[in-house]
Design a protein around this motif. Sequence first.
Motif, PDB file in Angstrom:
ATOM      1  N   SER A 198       0.874  -1.162   0.000  1.00  0.00           N
ATOM      2  CA  SER A 198       0.000   0.000   0.000  1.00  0.00           C
ATOM      3  C   SER A 198       0.910   1.212   0.000  1.00  0.00           C
ATOM      4  O   SER A 198       2.138   1.087   0.124  1.00  0.00           O
ATOM      5  CB  SER A 198      -0.931   0.033   1.222  1.00  0.00           C
ATOM      6  OG  SER A 198      -0.290   0.607   2.343  1.00  0.00           O
ATOM      7  N   LEU A 199       0.339   2.390  -0.131  1.00  0.00           N
ATOM      8  CA  LEU A 199       1.136   3.612  -0.012  1.00  0.00           C
ATOM      9  C   LEU A 199       1.841   3.625   1.341  1.00  0.00           C
ATOM     10  O   LEU A 199       1.253   3.273   2.365  1.00  0.00           O
ATOM     11  CB  LEU A 199       0.236   4.836  -0.140  1.00  0.00           C
ATOM     12  CG  LEU A 199       0.941   6.188   0.031  1.00  0.00           C
ATOM     13  CD1 LEU A 199       1.908   6.448  -1.119  1.00  0.00           C
ATOM     14  CD2 LEU A 199      -0.068   7.316   0.142  1.00  0.00           C
ATOM     15  N   GLN A 200       3.119   4.023   1.340  1.00  0.00           N
ATOM     16  CA  GLN A 200       3.896   4.082   2.567  1.00  0.00           C
ATOM     17  C   GLN A 200       4.407   5.498   2.804  1.00  0.00           C
ATOM     18  O   GLN A 200       4.739   6.213   1.856  1.00  0.00           O
ATOM     19  CB  GLN A 200       5.070   3.098   2.505  1.00  0.00           C
ATOM     20  CG  GLN A 200       4.624   1.643   2.386  1.00  0.00           C
ATOM     21  CD  GLN A 200       5.784   0.678   2.344  1.00  0.00           C
ATOM     22  OE1 GLN A 200       6.946   1.071   2.308  1.00  0.00           O
ATOM     23  NE2 GLN A 200       5.490  -0.619   2.338  1.00  0.00           N
ATOM     24  N   VAL A 201       4.453   5.886   4.069  1.00  0.00           N
ATOM     25  CA  VAL A 201       4.912   7.221   4.460  1.00  0.00           C
ATOM     26  C   VAL A 201       6.023   7.067   5.486  1.00  0.00           C
ATOM     27  O   VAL A 201       6.156   6.024   6.128  1.00  0.00           O
ATOM     28  CB  VAL A 201       3.758   8.068   5.043  1.00  0.00           C
ATOM     29  CG1 VAL A 201       2.624   8.195   4.027  1.00  0.00           C
ATOM     30  CG2 VAL A 201       3.247   7.474   6.343  1.00  0.00           C
ATOM     31  N   VAL A 260       3.660  15.349   2.382  1.00  0.00           N
ATOM     32  CA  VAL A 260       4.295  14.511   3.399  1.00  0.00           C
ATOM     33  C   VAL A 260       5.415  13.684   2.776  1.00  0.00           C
ATOM     34  O   VAL A 260       6.485  13.501   3.362  1.00  0.00           O
ATOM     35  CB  VAL A 260       3.251  13.588   4.058  1.00  0.00           C
ATOM     36  CG1 VAL A 260       3.914  12.627   5.028  1.00  0.00           C
ATOM     37  CG2 VAL A 260       2.197  14.419   4.776  1.00  0.00           C
ATOM     38  N   LEU A 261       5.185  13.180   1.574  1.00  0.00           N
ATOM     39  CA  LEU A 261       6.149  12.311   0.933  1.00  0.00           C
ATOM     40  C   LEU A 261       7.295  13.069   0.276  1.00  0.00           C
ATOM     41  O   LEU A 261       8.373  12.519   0.066  1.00  0.00           O
ATOM     42  CB  LEU A 261       5.457  11.446  -0.121  1.00  0.00           C
ATOM     43  CG  LEU A 261       4.344  10.512   0.387  1.00  0.00           C
ATOM     44  CD1 LEU A 261       3.761   9.734  -0.777  1.00  0.00           C
ATOM     45  CD2 LEU A 261       4.872   9.577   1.447  1.00  0.00           C
ATOM     46  N   PRO A 268      14.830  13.810   4.262  1.00  0.00           N
ATOM     47  CA  PRO A 268      15.015  15.084   3.556  1.00  0.00           C
ATOM     48  C   PRO A 268      15.032  14.961   2.043  1.00  0.00           C
ATOM     49  O   PRO A 268      14.734  15.921   1.336  1.00  0.00           O
ATOM     50  CB  PRO A 268      16.359  15.593   4.093  1.00  0.00           C
ATOM     51  CG  PRO A 268      17.054  14.368   4.617  1.00  0.00           C
ATOM     52  CD  PRO A 268      15.958  13.474   5.122  1.00  0.00           C
ATOM     53  N   GLY A 269      15.377  13.806   1.514  1.00  0.00           N
ATOM     54  CA  GLY A 269      15.383  13.649   0.061  1.00  0.00           C
ATOM     55  C   GLY A 269      14.045  13.249  -0.514  1.00  0.00           C
ATOM     56  O   GLY A 269      13.930  13.019  -1.718  1.00  0.00           O
ATOM     57  N   GLY A 270      13.018  13.178   0.325  1.00  0.00           N
ATOM     58  CA  GLY A 270      11.724  12.722  -0.135  1.00  0.00           C
ATOM     59  C   GLY A 270      11.689  11.209  -0.235  1.00  0.00           C
ATOM     60  O   GLY A 270      12.715  10.519  -0.122  1.00  0.00           O
ATOM     61  N   ILE A 271      10.508  10.675  -0.453  1.00  0.00           N
ATOM     62  CA  ILE A 271      10.377   9.223  -0.488  1.00  0.00           C
ATOM     63  C   ILE A 271      11.071   8.617  -1.702  1.00  0.00           C
ATOM     64  O   ILE A 271      11.437   7.448  -1.706  1.00  0.00           O
ATOM     65  CB  ILE A 271       8.877   8.835  -0.444  1.00  0.00           C
ATOM     66  CG1 ILE A 271       8.732   7.388   0.023  1.00  0.00           C
ATOM     67  CG2 ILE A 271       8.214   9.080  -1.788  1.00  0.00           C
ATOM     68  CD1 ILE A 271       7.332   7.021   0.408  1.00  0.00           C
ATOM     69  N   CYS A 272      11.283   9.429  -2.753  1.00  0.00           N
ATOM     70  CA  CYS A 272      12.000   8.938  -3.925  1.00  0.00           C
ATOM     71  C   CYS A 272      13.517   8.992  -3.735  1.00  0.00           C
ATOM     72  O   CYS A 272      14.262   8.434  -4.543  1.00  0.00           O
ATOM     73  CB  CYS A 272      11.607   9.740  -5.166  1.00  0.00           C
ATOM     74  SG  CYS A 272       9.879   9.541  -5.656  1.00  0.00           S
TER      75      CYS A 272
END
Length: 344
Positions: A198-201, A260-261, A268-272
């Motif tokens: 599922s989407l993860q945060v 949030v992502l 700090p670099g975002g989820i990507c």
Amino acid sequence: PSNGPSLKAEATFTQPDFIAPHYDLRWIVGYDVGIDYAYQYHGPRTTIGVTRPLWHNRVNLGLSYNFTFLMFFNTVPAFENDPHAAAQLYGYTNPYRVAWWQQDVSLDLRDKPLAPHKGMYVGTSLEEGGPYAGGSFTYEKVLPEIRLYMPGGKRLTLATRAEFGQMFEQGDDGSPITRRFFMGGPDSHRGFNYNRLSLQVPIGFPGAPNLPVGGDQMVLLQAELRVNIVQLFGNWFGMTAFVDAGDVAAPKTSGDLQAVLAASPTNPGGICGNGQTPKLSSSIDMAKLHTAVGGGLRYKTVIGTIRADVGVRVNRTTPCEPDGTPNPDPNSRVAFHISIGEAF
């Protein structure tokens, strides 16, 4: 939380021929203590419902009322730091109250429900939750499913399954966290561990794995080739090969979740991982389903089929797709599962 107690206690009362012949009443009262990825919880629940079989038990109808009240503790910072955002984005409130009416209908044409060799199963479940039921979340949910079993002689079975789910939420809060769609595990998408698809945060702890928060739409497609090889102590030992494909779309609050992502104090670099703005959608792209292949061992006993499976993901294993769509558990390609009972 990574560890904690888990306890399930319940009492079930049944009354056959409740209002007329074949109308069976069941009332369940329970209290749960448990642990999930984001929190630990405890609280009461109850279900009261009536079922009615038709056509030699091939058709089954059900109507029930369901109520759950939970109190959370040891909650991760992602949920605890901003209660208003947690309710809107993740469907989390503390205390937590969800109640719904549920209708179930199924047509079962399988030869053996616990270990089918041929036949078909079609069913759907509907939910309606809101203040009129006694809950604090207003939503509707539909979950249809079809399974087909095709024999290839006495020892070979091709089993297939297709499942779709959709939630429609109203009000200021998102869909309730415990009623959202999650996938992953021995009875679901076997390329992922339990409820990880599922989407993860970000969870709120530096270096911790991301937190699955569920979604409002899901698709699961499965095919499995089962073969009985030899009888051991009077029971069949066999093997299986399978392919699972599916996805869980982001919740309808995905616009707010993008912020949030994109970046956080612990990410700090975002989820990507490269500062790229993530792309979220509340609709599933059927051309980009998470796909896994695998196999397993089966031993059929009087209490059910004991099975061990291993699933290997074949796509979407980077943190994000080129268009920015985030992928759950990007560095986990292999999942192992041990359970009792066939996957479907």
